[in-house]
Design a protein around this motif. Structure first.
Motif, PDB file in Angstrom:
ATOM      1  N   MET A   1       3.636   7.955  -7.215  1.00 25.57           N
ATOM      2  CA  MET A   1       3.012   6.759  -6.672  1.00 25.57           C
ATOM      3  C   MET A   1       2.281   6.037  -7.811  1.00 25.57           C
ATOM      4  O   MET A   1       1.502   6.639  -8.539  1.00 25.57           O
ATOM      5  CB  MET A   1       2.009   7.149  -5.575  1.00 25.57           C
ATOM      6  CG  MET A   1       1.231   5.980  -5.026  1.00 25.57           C
ATOM      7  SD  MET A   1      -0.040   6.429  -3.806  1.00 25.57           S
ATOM      8  CE  MET A   1       0.948   7.042  -2.479  1.00 25.57           C
ATOM      9  N   LYS A   2       2.553   4.757  -7.946  1.00 25.19           N
ATOM     10  CA  LYS A   2       1.873   3.970  -8.974  1.00 25.19           C
ATOM     11  C   LYS A   2       0.420   3.734  -8.569  1.00 25.19           C
ATOM     12  O   LYS A   2       0.115   3.552  -7.392  1.00 25.19           O
ATOM     13  CB  LYS A   2       2.613   2.662  -9.193  1.00 25.19           C
ATOM     14  CG  LYS A   2       4.024   2.931  -9.735  1.00 25.19           C
ATOM     15  CD  LYS A   2       4.553   1.817 -10.521  1.00 25.19           C
ATOM     16  CE  LYS A   2       5.883   2.289 -11.125  1.00 25.19           C
ATOM     17  NZ  LYS A   2       6.579   1.276 -11.814  1.00 25.19           N
ATOM     18  N   GLN A   3      -0.426   3.743  -9.593  1.00 22.91           N
ATOM     19  CA  GLN A   3      -1.869   3.660  -9.366  1.00 22.91           C
ATOM     20  C   GLN A   3      -2.430   2.327  -9.840  1.00 22.91           C
ATOM     21  O   GLN A   3      -2.121   1.871 -10.950  1.00 22.91           O
ATOM     22  CB  GLN A   3      -2.583   4.791 -10.097  1.00 22.91           C
ATOM     23  CG  GLN A   3      -2.178   6.170  -9.624  1.00 22.91           C
ATOM     24  CD  GLN A   3      -2.578   6.416  -8.174  1.00 22.91           C
ATOM     25  OE1 GLN A   3      -3.701   6.115  -7.762  1.00 22.91           O
ATOM     26  NE2 GLN A   3      -1.647   6.944  -7.391  1.00 22.91           N
ATOM     27  N   HIS A  17      -8.091  -6.427  -1.172  1.00 19.16           N
ATOM     28  CA  HIS A  17      -7.032  -6.101  -2.142  1.00 19.16           C
ATOM     29  C   HIS A  17      -6.491  -4.697  -1.895  1.00 19.16           C
ATOM     30  O   HIS A  17      -5.288  -4.461  -2.000  1.00 19.16           O
ATOM     31  CB  HIS A  17      -7.543  -6.247  -3.578  1.00 19.16           C
ATOM     32  CG  HIS A  17      -7.761  -7.667  -3.967  1.00 19.16           C
ATOM     33  ND1 HIS A  17      -8.686  -8.048  -4.905  1.00 19.16           N
ATOM     34  CD2 HIS A  17      -7.197  -8.824  -3.528  1.00 19.16           C
ATOM     35  CE1 HIS A  17      -8.662  -9.367  -5.042  1.00 19.16           C
ATOM     36  NE2 HIS A  17      -7.770  -9.851  -4.216  1.00 19.16           N
ATOM     37  N   ARG A  18      -7.375  -3.763  -1.573  1.00 23.28           N
ATOM     38  CA  ARG A  18      -6.931  -2.395  -1.278  1.00 23.28           C
ATOM     39  C   ARG A  18      -5.961  -2.367  -0.108  1.00 23.28           C
ATOM     40  O   ARG A  18      -4.915  -1.722  -0.167  1.00 23.28           O
ATOM     41  CB  ARG A  18      -8.137  -1.496  -0.962  1.00 23.28           C
ATOM     42  CG  ARG A  18      -7.739  -0.081  -0.517  1.00 23.28           C
ATOM     43  CD  ARG A  18      -8.933   0.746  -0.076  1.00 23.28           C
ATOM     44  NE  ARG A  18      -9.633   1.340  -1.183  1.00 23.28           N
ATOM     45  CZ  ARG A  18      -9.311   2.515  -1.735  1.00 23.28           C
ATOM     46  NH1 ARG A  18      -8.294   3.200  -1.275  1.00 23.28           N
ATOM     47  NH2 ARG A  18      -9.999   2.988  -2.738  1.00 23.28           N
ATOM     48  N   ALA A  19      -6.293  -3.076   0.974  1.00 18.48           N
ATOM     49  CA  ALA A  19      -5.421  -3.087   2.153  1.00 18.48           C
ATOM     50  C   ALA A  19      -4.036  -3.633   1.799  1.00 18.48           C
ATOM     51  O   ALA A  19      -3.018  -3.107   2.271  1.00 18.48           O
ATOM     52  CB  ALA A  19      -6.062  -3.920   3.268  1.00 18.48           C
ATOM     53  N   GLU A  22      -2.352  -0.904  -0.857  1.00 12.69           N
ATOM     54  CA  GLU A  22      -2.125   0.388  -0.212  1.00 12.69           C
ATOM     55  C   GLU A  22      -1.059   0.271   0.870  1.00 12.69           C
ATOM     56  O   GLU A  22      -0.249   1.176   1.044  1.00 12.69           O
ATOM     57  CB  GLU A  22      -3.424   0.944   0.390  1.00 12.69           C
ATOM     58  CG  GLU A  22      -4.212   1.789  -0.557  1.00 12.69           C
ATOM     59  CD  GLU A  22      -5.380   2.477   0.115  1.00 12.69           C
ATOM     60  OE1 GLU A  22      -5.897   3.422  -0.503  1.00 12.69           O
ATOM     61  OE2 GLU A  22      -5.806   2.093   1.226  1.00 12.69           O
ATOM     62  N   GLY A  23      -1.075  -0.841   1.572  1.00  7.13           N
ATOM     63  CA  GLY A  23      -0.076  -1.075   2.599  1.00  7.13           C
ATOM     64  C   GLY A  23       1.336  -1.130   2.041  1.00  7.13           C
ATOM     65  O   GLY A  23       2.307  -0.896   2.752  1.00  7.13           O
ATOM     66  N   ALA A  24       1.445  -1.433   0.754  1.00  8.62           N
ATOM     67  CA  ALA A  24       2.750  -1.482   0.088  1.00  8.62           C
ATOM     68  C   ALA A  24       3.077  -0.158  -0.598  1.00  8.62           C
ATOM     69  O   ALA A  24       4.104  -0.063  -1.284  1.00  8.62           O
ATOM     70  CB  ALA A  24       2.768  -2.624  -0.923  1.00  8.62           C
ATOM     71  N   GLY A  25       2.216   0.835  -0.450  1.00  5.04           N
ATOM     72  CA  GLY A  25       2.520   2.160  -0.965  1.00  5.04           C
ATOM     73  C   GLY A  25       1.941   2.507  -2.322  1.00  5.04           C
ATOM     74  O   GLY A  25       2.329   3.513  -2.915  1.00  5.04           O
ATOM     75  N   ARG A 106      -3.217 -14.894  -1.660  1.00  3.76           N
ATOM     76  CA  ARG A 106      -2.467 -14.624  -0.431  1.00  3.76           C
ATOM     77  C   ARG A 106      -1.771 -13.279  -0.575  1.00  3.76           C
ATOM     78  O   ARG A 106      -1.248 -12.950  -1.647  1.00  3.76           O
ATOM     79  CB  ARG A 106      -1.459 -15.730  -0.183  1.00  3.76           C
ATOM     80  CG  ARG A 106      -2.144 -17.061   0.101  1.00  3.76           C
ATOM     81  CD  ARG A 106      -1.177 -18.163   0.248  1.00  3.76           C
ATOM     82  NE  ARG A 106      -0.096 -17.756   1.145  1.00  3.76           N
ATOM     83  CZ  ARG A 106       0.781 -18.573   1.663  1.00  3.76           C
ATOM     84  NH1 ARG A 106       0.714 -19.842   1.388  1.00  3.76           N
ATOM     85  NH2 ARG A 106       1.736 -18.140   2.456  1.00  3.76           N
ATOM     86  N   PRO A 107      -1.754 -12.483   0.486  1.00  2.00           N
ATOM     87  CA  PRO A 107      -1.192 -11.130   0.392  1.00  2.00           C
ATOM     88  C   PRO A 107       0.224 -11.094  -0.166  1.00  2.00           C
ATOM     89  O   PRO A 107       0.520 -10.296  -1.056  1.00  2.00           O
ATOM     90  CB  PRO A 107      -1.233 -10.621   1.839  1.00  2.00           C
ATOM     91  CG  PRO A 107      -2.363 -11.363   2.462  1.00  2.00           C
ATOM     92  CD  PRO A 107      -2.341 -12.728   1.819  1.00  2.00           C
ATOM     93  N   GLU A 108       1.103 -11.944   0.335  1.00  4.17           N
ATOM     94  CA  GLU A 108       2.499 -11.896  -0.134  1.00  4.17           C
ATOM     95  C   GLU A 108       2.591 -12.316  -1.595  1.00  4.17           C
ATOM     96  O   GLU A 108       3.401 -11.772  -2.346  1.00  4.17           O
ATOM     97  CB  GLU A 108       3.417 -12.745   0.767  1.00  4.17           C
ATOM     98  CG  GLU A 108       3.083 -14.220   0.810  1.00  4.17           C
ATOM     99  CD  GLU A 108       2.014 -14.582   1.834  1.00  4.17           C
ATOM    100  OE1 GLU A 108       1.381 -13.686   2.432  1.00  4.17           O
ATOM    101  OE2 GLU A 108       1.798 -15.791   2.032  1.00  4.17           O
ATOM    102  N   GLY A 109       1.773 -13.256  -2.019  1.00  2.00           N
ATOM    103  CA  GLY A 109       1.780 -13.681  -3.422  1.00  2.00           C
ATOM    104  C   GLY A 109       1.238 -12.596  -4.333  1.00  2.00           C
ATOM    105  O   GLY A 109       1.814 -12.314  -5.390  1.00  2.00           O
ATOM    106  N   LEU A 110       0.142 -11.963  -3.928  1.00  2.00           N
ATOM    107  CA  LEU A 110      -0.422 -10.885  -4.734  1.00  2.00           C
ATOM    108  C   LEU A 110       0.579  -9.742  -4.866  1.00  2.00           C
ATOM    109  O   LEU A 110       0.806  -9.236  -5.972  1.00  2.00           O
ATOM    110  CB  LEU A 110      -1.731 -10.383  -4.112  1.00  2.00           C
ATOM    111  CG  LEU A 110      -2.416  -9.238  -4.866  1.00  2.00           C
ATOM    112  CD1 LEU A 110      -2.795  -9.651  -6.291  1.00  2.00           C
ATOM    113  CD2 LEU A 110      -3.638  -8.751  -4.110  1.00  2.00           C
ATOM    114  N   LEU A 111       1.197  -9.365  -3.770  1.00  2.42           N
ATOM    115  CA  LEU A 111       2.175  -8.262  -3.820  1.00  2.42           C
ATOM    116  C   LEU A 111       3.376  -8.613  -4.685  1.00  2.42           C
ATOM    117  O   LEU A 111       3.881  -7.774  -5.435  1.00  2.42           O
ATOM    118  CB  LEU A 111       2.656  -7.916  -2.414  1.00  2.42           C
ATOM    119  CG  LEU A 111       1.947  -6.769  -1.729  1.00  2.42           C
ATOM    120  CD1 LEU A 111       2.589  -6.478  -0.390  1.00  2.42           C
ATOM    121  CD2 LEU A 111       1.884  -5.541  -2.591  1.00  2.42           C
TER     122      LEU A 111
END
Length: 122
Positions: A1-3, A17-19, A22-25, A106-111
């Motif tokens: 798992m990447k940290q 940011h954690r949510a 973390e939600g993406a693994g 935005r969540p999708e942009g950050l991910l």
């Protein structure tokens, strides 16, 4: 798992940011300022940093300059701030950030950016 190390003095922003990551693994460690972040970065390997600019004791610019000055493998860094001027972005990149985002990201942009910087499909 990447940290991922999330560095921000605001607990709500760290939780946000954690949510997302973390939600993406991804695994997450938090730090409340640059001093704590540098200590954590010197103790453990991280694959990516998400760093606020304005923090007490050591801001994000100083943290990235200190981190980039270390003789150790370097991970990409996303700097996030409420400041959106071109000068802020240039200062972040000069300090060692790979990307500069204006809060709230935005969540999708950050991910998408996290995955791209980690060399994963967006």
């Amino acid at each position: 798992m990447k940290q991922i190390l999330i560095v921000d003095d605001a607990a709500t922003v760290r939780m946000y940011h954690r949510a997302i990551v973390e939600g993406a693994g991804y695994g997450v460690t938090e730090a409340v300022n640059g001093v704590e972040a540098l200590e954590r970065a010197l103790d453990a390997a991280f694959d990516l940093y998400i760093v606020d600019v304005n923090m007490p004791q050591m801001d994000g610019y100083a943290f990235l300059r200190a981190l980039r000055g270390q003789d150790m493998p370097q991970a990409p860094a996303i700097m996030v701030s409420t400041e959106g001027e071109d000068g802020d972005r240039r200062q972040a990149l000069a300090a060692g950030a790979n990307l500069y985002l204006v809060k709230p990201a935005r969540p999708e942009g950050l991910l998408r950016h996290v995955r791209l910087l980690l060399g994963e499909p967006a």
